[in-house]
Write a protein that holds these residues in place. Structure first.
Motif, mmCIF file in Angstrom:
data_model
loop_
_atom_site.group_PDB
_atom_site.id
_atom_site.type_symbol
_atom_site.label_atom_id
_atom_site.label_comp_id
_atom_site.label_asym_id
_atom_site.label_seq_id
_atom_site.Cartn_x
_atom_site.Cartn_y
_atom_site.Cartn_z
ATOM 1 N N PRO A 32 -95.727 -15.550 35.301
ATOM 2 C CA PRO A 32 -94.414 -15.703 34.652
ATOM 3 C C PRO A 32 -94.410 -15.295 33.187
ATOM 4 O O PRO A 32 -93.342 -15.033 32.626
ATOM 5 C CB PRO A 32 -94.113 -17.201 34.816
ATOM 6 C CG PRO A 32 -95.428 -17.843 35.099
ATOM 7 C CD PRO A 32 -96.239 -16.823 35.822
ATOM 8 N N GLU A 33 -95.584 -15.223 32.548
ATOM 9 C CA GLU A 33 -95.628 -14.769 31.150
ATOM 10 C C GLU A 33 -95.199 -13.313 31.008
ATOM 11 O O GLU A 33 -94.821 -12.873 29.928
ATOM 12 C CB GLU A 33 -97.045 -14.931 30.586
ATOM 13 C CG GLU A 33 -97.498 -16.364 30.426
ATOM 14 C CD GLU A 33 -98.115 -16.934 31.686
ATOM 15 O OE1 GLU A 33 -98.660 -18.046 31.607
ATOM 16 O OE2 GLU A 33 -98.065 -16.277 32.741
ATOM 17 N N GLY A 34 -95.289 -12.576 32.109
ATOM 18 C CA GLY A 34 -94.861 -11.181 32.083
ATOM 19 C C GLY A 34 -96.011 -10.218 31.877
ATOM 20 O O GLY A 34 -97.049 -10.561 31.289
ATOM 21 N N GLU A 35 -95.824 -9.003 32.381
ATOM 22 C CA GLU A 35 -96.882 -7.997 32.309
ATOM 23 C C GLU A 35 -97.289 -7.686 30.875
ATOM 24 O O GLU A 35 -98.473 -7.503 30.574
ATOM 25 C CB GLU A 35 -96.424 -6.720 33.015
ATOM 26 C CG GLU A 35 -97.480 -5.614 33.004
ATOM 27 C CD GLU A 35 -97.035 -4.378 33.762
ATOM 28 O OE1 GLU A 35 -97.782 -3.366 33.725
ATOM 29 O OE2 GLU A 35 -95.956 -4.404 34.389
ATOM 30 N N ALA A 36 -96.325 -7.622 29.964
ATOM 31 C CA ALA A 36 -96.641 -7.264 28.582
ATOM 32 C C ALA A 36 -97.576 -8.282 27.946
ATOM 33 O O ALA A 36 -98.517 -7.923 27.220
ATOM 34 C CB ALA A 36 -95.356 -7.140 27.768
ATOM 35 N N ALA A 37 -97.339 -9.571 28.219
ATOM 36 C CA ALA A 37 -98.192 -10.612 27.638
ATOM 37 C C ALA A 37 -99.604 -10.534 28.190
ATOM 38 O O ALA A 37 -100.585 -10.666 27.443
ATOM 39 C CB ALA A 37 -97.585 -11.982 27.914
ATOM 40 N N VAL A 38 -99.721 -10.310 29.495
ATOM 41 C CA VAL A 38 -101.049 -10.203 30.091
ATOM 42 C C VAL A 38 -101.746 -8.937 29.594
ATOM 43 O O VAL A 38 -102.940 -8.953 29.270
ATOM 44 C CB VAL A 38 -100.962 -10.218 31.630
ATOM 45 C CG1 VAL A 38 -102.365 -10.119 32.246
ATOM 46 C CG2 VAL A 38 -100.268 -11.480 32.129
ATOM 47 N N ALA A 39 -101.009 -7.838 29.527
ATOM 48 C CA ALA A 39 -101.593 -6.570 29.062
ATOM 49 C C ALA A 39 -102.116 -6.701 27.638
ATOM 50 O O ALA A 39 -103.195 -6.188 27.310
ATOM 51 C CB ALA A 39 -100.553 -5.460 29.155
#
Length: 290
Positions: free
Chosen positions: A44-51
């Motif tokens: 749920p944090e989103g792809e950008a945060a994980v990336a």
């Protein structure tokens, strides 16, 4: 040296993932000879945060299909190594993990390593932590007596993975994968010096959530077997007796240091086994995956 691809499924645990990636940066295996792929399960944090979290440390793939099994499969699809090494985002591999796992492979078709249980305050363990210090992640027993290894510490060649096929969803995917591999005649081995650490569950709610999932996944596997419902029922009825049989293990364990810890672990052992019994029959009554 053979190139190794480390595959890490991830969901909503950026702090744990950071510890895992830090540990992988300290591996004795040459950095030029291994890659890391993080397979995010649509956190749920989103792809950008994980990336942003893995940038410069690993490659990232986002896998929409829910489950650790599909996430691992999606990670494998992005890899290039001749050897695949699987761990989890909440695991902390020791520096020799990759080197020892790779060294063990020539004697077997796939191997599992050892998992140690980590606690923040060994002198102030909760009942859940004390229980897990004794009983959780006993990979030696899994591998040498039960015939499977967990995917939090698993090594195989790409050729073996391609032969066996990917991990399934909605079941105990590492157990099912191991049994499928062994049914093909592939040999499973134990690599005790390929070690990862895994944090103990701290509270009863965390322990309950784990076993609710494991119970449901295991029940799905049993339903696929001949007379699976009967075998599941008999296995479940034995759970309270197994708590009695396993109590001496608590008092003999070198993972606990005080009587308070041992009694706390025993209390959690009985509470969990009776809860698993009730939940097992709840699953059977529902006739679906509750």
């Amino acid at each position: 040296m053979p190139k190794v691809s480390v595959v890490i499924p991830h969901y909503r645990d950026l702090a744990g993932l950071d510890l895992c990636l830090r540990a992988l940066a300290r591996q004795t295996y040459p950095a030029a000879d291994f890659e890391i792929v993080v397979a995010d399960n649509n956190s749920p944090e989103g792809e950008a945060a994980v990336a942003a979290h893995v940038a410069g440390r690993a490659r990232l793939v986002v896998v929409g299909e829910k489950g650790a099994g599909p996430a691992r499969n999606g990670g494998v699809a992005l890899t290039t190594g001749a050897i695949l090494a699987f761990t989890d985002s909440d695991c902390v591999p020791e520096p020799e993990w990759l080197a020892e796992g790779v060294a063990a492979l020539p004697a077997f078709d796939f191997v599992g390593g050892r998992v140690t249980v980590l606690v923040d305050q060994p002198d102030r363990m909760t009942g859940a932590e004390a229980f897990e210090r004794v009983f959780a992640f006993d990979f030696k027993t899994y591998i040498t007596k039960k015939g499977f290894t967990g995917a939090g510490n698993l090594f195989c060649t790409r050729a073996v993975f391609d032969q066996v096929g990917g991990f399934r969803a909605a079941v105990s995917e590492d157990v099912e994968w191991s049994f499928r591999a062994r049914a093909m005649g592939l040999r499973l081995g134990y690599a005790p010096r390929a070690v990862v650490g895994h944090p103990a569950r701290h509270t009863w709610d965390e322990l309950w959530a784990k076993w609710r999932r494991v119970n449901a996944e295991t029940y799905r596997l049993y339903r696929e077997r001949p007379a699976g419902q009967l075998k599941w029922g008999l296995r479940s009825l034995a759970l309270p007796l197994s708590a009695v049989a396993h109590t001496p293990k608590v008092f003999a364990s070198d993972q606990l240091t005080t009587l308070t810890q041992r009694f706390s672990a025993v209390a959690t052992l009985f509470k969990l086994r009776f809860w698993r019994l009730a939940h097992a029959f709840h699953l059977m009554r529902q006739g679906r995956d509750a």
